[in-house]
Design a protein around this motif. Structure first.
Motif, PDB file in Angstrom:
ATOM      1  N   MET A   1      15.685  29.364  19.117  1.00  0.00           N
ATOM      2  CA  MET A   1      15.300  27.958  19.260  1.00  0.00           C
ATOM      3  C   MET A   1      14.112  27.927  20.128  1.00  0.00           C
ATOM      4  SD  MET A   1      17.537  24.454  20.033  1.00  0.00           S
ATOM      5  CE  MET A   1      17.683  24.998  21.761  1.00  0.00           C
ATOM      6  N   THR A   2      13.177  27.061  19.570  1.00  0.00           N
ATOM      7  CA  THR A   2      12.119  26.763  20.557  1.00  0.00           C
ATOM      8  C   THR A   2      12.624  25.533  21.481  1.00  0.00           C
ATOM      9  OG1 THR A   2      11.472  25.032  18.734  1.00  0.00           O
ATOM     10  CG2 THR A   2      10.377  27.324  18.612  1.00  0.00           C
ATOM     11  N   ARG A   3      11.630  25.436  22.521  1.00  0.00           N
ATOM     12  CA  ARG A   3      12.185  24.533  23.395  1.00  0.00           C
ATOM     13  C   ARG A   3      11.826  22.845  22.871  1.00  0.00           C
ATOM     14  NH1 ARG A   3       8.882  21.275  26.549  1.00  0.00           N
ATOM     15  NH2 ARG A   3       7.005  22.249  25.786  1.00  0.00           N
ATOM     16  N   PRO A   4      13.131  22.238  22.927  1.00  0.00           N
ATOM     17  CA  PRO A   4      13.063  20.668  22.464  1.00  0.00           C
ATOM     18  C   PRO A   4      12.116  19.790  23.312  1.00  0.00           C
ATOM     19  CG  PRO A   4      15.320  21.697  22.592  1.00  0.00           C
ATOM     20  CD  PRO A   4      14.322  22.611  23.356  1.00  0.00           C
ATOM     21  N   ILE A   5      11.358  19.194  22.487  1.00  0.00           N
ATOM     22  CA  ILE A   5      10.463  18.092  23.042  1.00  0.00           C
ATOM     23  C   ILE A   5      10.556  16.752  22.931  1.00  0.00           C
ATOM     24  CG2 ILE A   5       7.824  17.556  23.406  1.00  0.00           C
ATOM     25  CD1 ILE A   5       7.215  20.419  22.289  1.00  0.00           C
ATOM     26  N   PRO A   6      11.054  15.975  23.870  1.00  0.00           N
ATOM     27  CA  PRO A   6      11.552  14.571  23.603  1.00  0.00           C
ATOM     28  C   PRO A   6      10.277  13.618  23.164  1.00  0.00           C
ATOM     29  CG  PRO A   6      11.171  14.974  26.091  1.00  0.00           C
ATOM     30  CD  PRO A   6      11.115  16.365  25.550  1.00  0.00           C
ATOM     31  N   SER A   7      10.524  12.631  22.398  1.00  0.00           N
ATOM     32  CA  SER A   7       9.557  11.716  21.889  1.00  0.00           C
ATOM     33  C   SER A   7      10.188  10.499  21.567  1.00  0.00           C
ATOM     34  CB  SER A   7       8.927  12.437  20.521  1.00  0.00           C
ATOM     35  OG  SER A   7       8.176  11.601  20.078  1.00  0.00           O
ATOM     36  N   THR A   8       9.367   9.474  21.674  1.00  0.00           N
ATOM     37  CA  THR A   8       9.842   8.059  21.168  1.00  0.00           C
ATOM     38  C   THR A   8       9.259   8.069  19.536  1.00  0.00           C
ATOM     39  OG1 THR A   8       7.668   7.078  21.936  1.00  0.00           O
ATOM     40  CG2 THR A   8       9.517   7.224  23.612  1.00  0.00           C
ATOM     41  N   ALA A   9      10.054   6.921  19.023  1.00  0.00           N
ATOM     42  CA  ALA A   9       9.962   7.092  17.518  1.00  0.00           C
ATOM     43  C   ALA A   9       9.568   5.665  17.134  1.00  0.00           C
ATOM     44  CB  ALA A   9      11.113   7.556  16.826  1.00  0.00           C
ATOM     45  N   ARG A  10       8.821   5.487  16.197  1.00  0.00           N
ATOM     46  CA  ARG A  10       8.623   4.268  15.288  1.00  0.00           C
ATOM     47  C   ARG A  10       8.966   4.320  13.958  1.00  0.00           C
ATOM     48  NH1 ARG A  10       3.291   0.477  15.803  1.00  0.00           N
ATOM     49  NH2 ARG A  10       4.755  -0.381  17.648  1.00  0.00           N
ATOM     50  N   HIS A  11       9.901   3.542  13.533  1.00  0.00           N
ATOM     51  CA  HIS A  11      10.304   3.536  12.278  1.00  0.00           C
ATOM     52  C   HIS A  11       9.695   2.666  11.375  1.00  0.00           C
ATOM     53  CE1 HIS A  11      13.654   4.979  15.036  1.00  0.00           C
ATOM     54  NE2 HIS A  11      14.091   5.693  13.752  1.00  0.00           N
ATOM     55  N   TYR A  12       9.519   3.193   9.955  1.00  0.00           N
ATOM     56  CA  TYR A  12       8.705   2.431   8.970  1.00  0.00           C
ATOM     57  C   TYR A  12       9.645   2.643   7.796  1.00  0.00           C
ATOM     58  CZ  TYR A  12       4.412   3.383  11.505  1.00  0.00           C
ATOM     59  OH  TYR A  12       3.459   3.256  12.496  1.00  0.00           O
ATOM     60  N   ALA A  13      10.018   1.526   7.075  1.00  0.00           N
ATOM     61  CA  ALA A  13      10.777   1.503   5.569  1.00  0.00           C
ATOM     62  C   ALA A  13       9.655   0.796   4.679  1.00  0.00           C
ATOM     63  CB  ALA A  13      11.927   0.396   6.071  1.00  0.00           C
ATOM     64  N   PHE A  14       9.890   1.632   3.469  1.00  0.00           N
ATOM     65  CA  PHE A  14       9.114   1.186   2.238  1.00  0.00           C
ATOM     66  C   PHE A  14       9.943   1.416   1.147  1.00  0.00           C
ATOM     67  CE2 PHE A  14       7.407   4.922   3.907  1.00  0.00           C
ATOM     68  CZ  PHE A  14       7.459   6.068   3.183  1.00  0.00           C
ATOM     69  N   ARG A  15       9.465   1.137   0.077  1.00  0.00           N
ATOM     70  CA  ARG A  15      10.289   1.399  -1.296  1.00  0.00           C
ATOM     71  C   ARG A  15       9.066   1.764  -2.333  1.00  0.00           C
ATOM     72  NH1 ARG A  15      10.629  -1.906  -6.156  1.00  0.00           N
ATOM     73  NH2 ARG A  15      12.163  -0.943  -7.344  1.00  0.00           N
ATOM     74  N   LEU A  16       9.356   2.972  -3.030  1.00  0.00           N
ATOM     75  CA  LEU A  16       8.457   3.517  -3.939  1.00  0.00           C
ATOM     76  C   LEU A  16       8.933   2.845  -5.223  1.00  0.00           C
ATOM     77  CD1 LEU A  16       8.406   7.152  -2.857  1.00  0.00           C
ATOM     78  CD2 LEU A  16       6.956   5.294  -2.192  1.00  0.00           C
ATOM     79  N   VAL A  17       7.885   2.481  -6.289  1.00  0.00           N
ATOM     80  CA  VAL A  17       8.474   1.876  -7.512  1.00  0.00           C
ATOM     81  C   VAL A  17       8.336   3.372  -8.674  1.00  0.00           C
ATOM     82  CG1 VAL A  17       7.021  -0.315  -6.991  1.00  0.00           C
ATOM     83  CG2 VAL A  17       5.917   1.580  -7.995  1.00  0.00           C
ATOM     84  N   PRO A  18       9.007   2.644  -9.866  1.00  0.00           N
ATOM     85  CA  PRO A  18       9.111   3.690 -10.776  1.00  0.00           C
ATOM     86  C   PRO A  18       7.706   4.522 -11.234  1.00  0.00           C
ATOM     87  CG  PRO A  18      10.330   1.763 -11.371  1.00  0.00           C
ATOM     88  CD  PRO A  18       9.474   1.310 -10.121  1.00  0.00           C
ATOM     89  N   GLY A  19       7.882   5.776 -11.470  1.00  0.00           N
ATOM     90  CA  GLY A  19       6.853   6.549 -11.894  1.00  0.00           C
ATOM     91  C   GLY A  19       6.236   7.291 -10.358  1.00  0.00           C
ATOM     92  N   THR A  20       6.460   6.811  -9.360  1.00  0.00           N
ATOM     93  CA  THR A  20       5.768   7.501  -8.251  1.00  0.00           C
ATOM     94  C   THR A  20       6.253   8.726  -8.006  1.00  0.00           C
ATOM     95  OG1 THR A  20       5.449   5.059  -7.379  1.00  0.00           O
ATOM     96  CG2 THR A  20       5.086   7.054  -5.766  1.00  0.00           C
ATOM     97  N   ASP A  21       5.143   9.559  -7.668  1.00  0.00           N
ATOM     98  CA  ASP A  21       5.640  11.148  -7.209  1.00  0.00           C
ATOM     99  C   ASP A  21       6.025  10.865  -5.649  1.00  0.00           C
ATOM    100  OD1 ASP A  21       5.121  13.523  -5.515  1.00  0.00           O
ATOM    101  OD2 ASP A  21       4.720  14.378  -7.794  1.00  0.00           O
ATOM    102  N   VAL A  22       7.135  11.257  -5.515  1.00  0.00           N
ATOM    103  CA  VAL A  22       7.946  10.943  -4.066  1.00  0.00           C
ATOM    104  C   VAL A  22       7.045  11.674  -2.936  1.00  0.00           C
ATOM    105  CG1 VAL A  22      10.028  11.095  -2.661  1.00  0.00           C
ATOM    106  CG2 VAL A  22      10.218  10.510  -5.195  1.00  0.00           C
TER     107      VAL A  22
END
Length: 140
Positions: A1-22
């Protein structure tokens, strides 16, 4: 295992519409917002097309139909991604593996990601797997 590195996180939420390549949309979101280290938190939705590389196989296998996204997890950075996808079909049969470009939204894909603000992800060659694998660095 590599050494774990702590981090803060910012979350983003979004919706993909029909036909979009994920996968293309995810990587585009990361590049367009200059994010260096992103983890997929949750995804629900459906696909009409899926391209999955199954365990220990060299190429992706395309599937066409109507599939529910049961699980989607992974890491994304501007130049790459490592995402695993589990799907179910209309009979409840599940299948999954390494997600490749070509997975297209059927009705929706509701996605929440976490930008790990103190980290940068890159990929480095791995002799064991033969693929580029995750390298994590702290940034100032």
């Amino acid at each position: 295992m590599t050494r774990p590195i702590p981090s803060t996180a910012r979350h983003y939420a979004f919706r993909l519409v029909p036909g979009t390549d994920v996968l293309d949309a995810l990587q585009g979101f990361v590049r367009d917002n200059d994010l260096r280290a992103v983890a997929i938190v949750t995804v629900v939705g459906s696909l009409t097309d899926a391209v999955i590389r199954y365990a220990n196989q060299p190429d992706g296998t395309p599937s066409r139909g109507h599939f529910e996204i049961v699980s989607m997890v992974g890491t994304v950075e501007p130049t790459g991604a490592h995402v695993h996808l589990s799907l179910s079909d209309g009979t409840g049969r599940m299948f999954g593996g390494h997600m490749l470009p070509g997975c297209r939204v059927y009705t929706t894909a509701e996605i929440v990601v976490a930008h790990l603000e103190d980290l940068a992800f890159t990929r480095v060659a791995c002799a064991l797997s033969g693929y580029d694998e995750l390298a994590v660095q702290a940034i100032e």
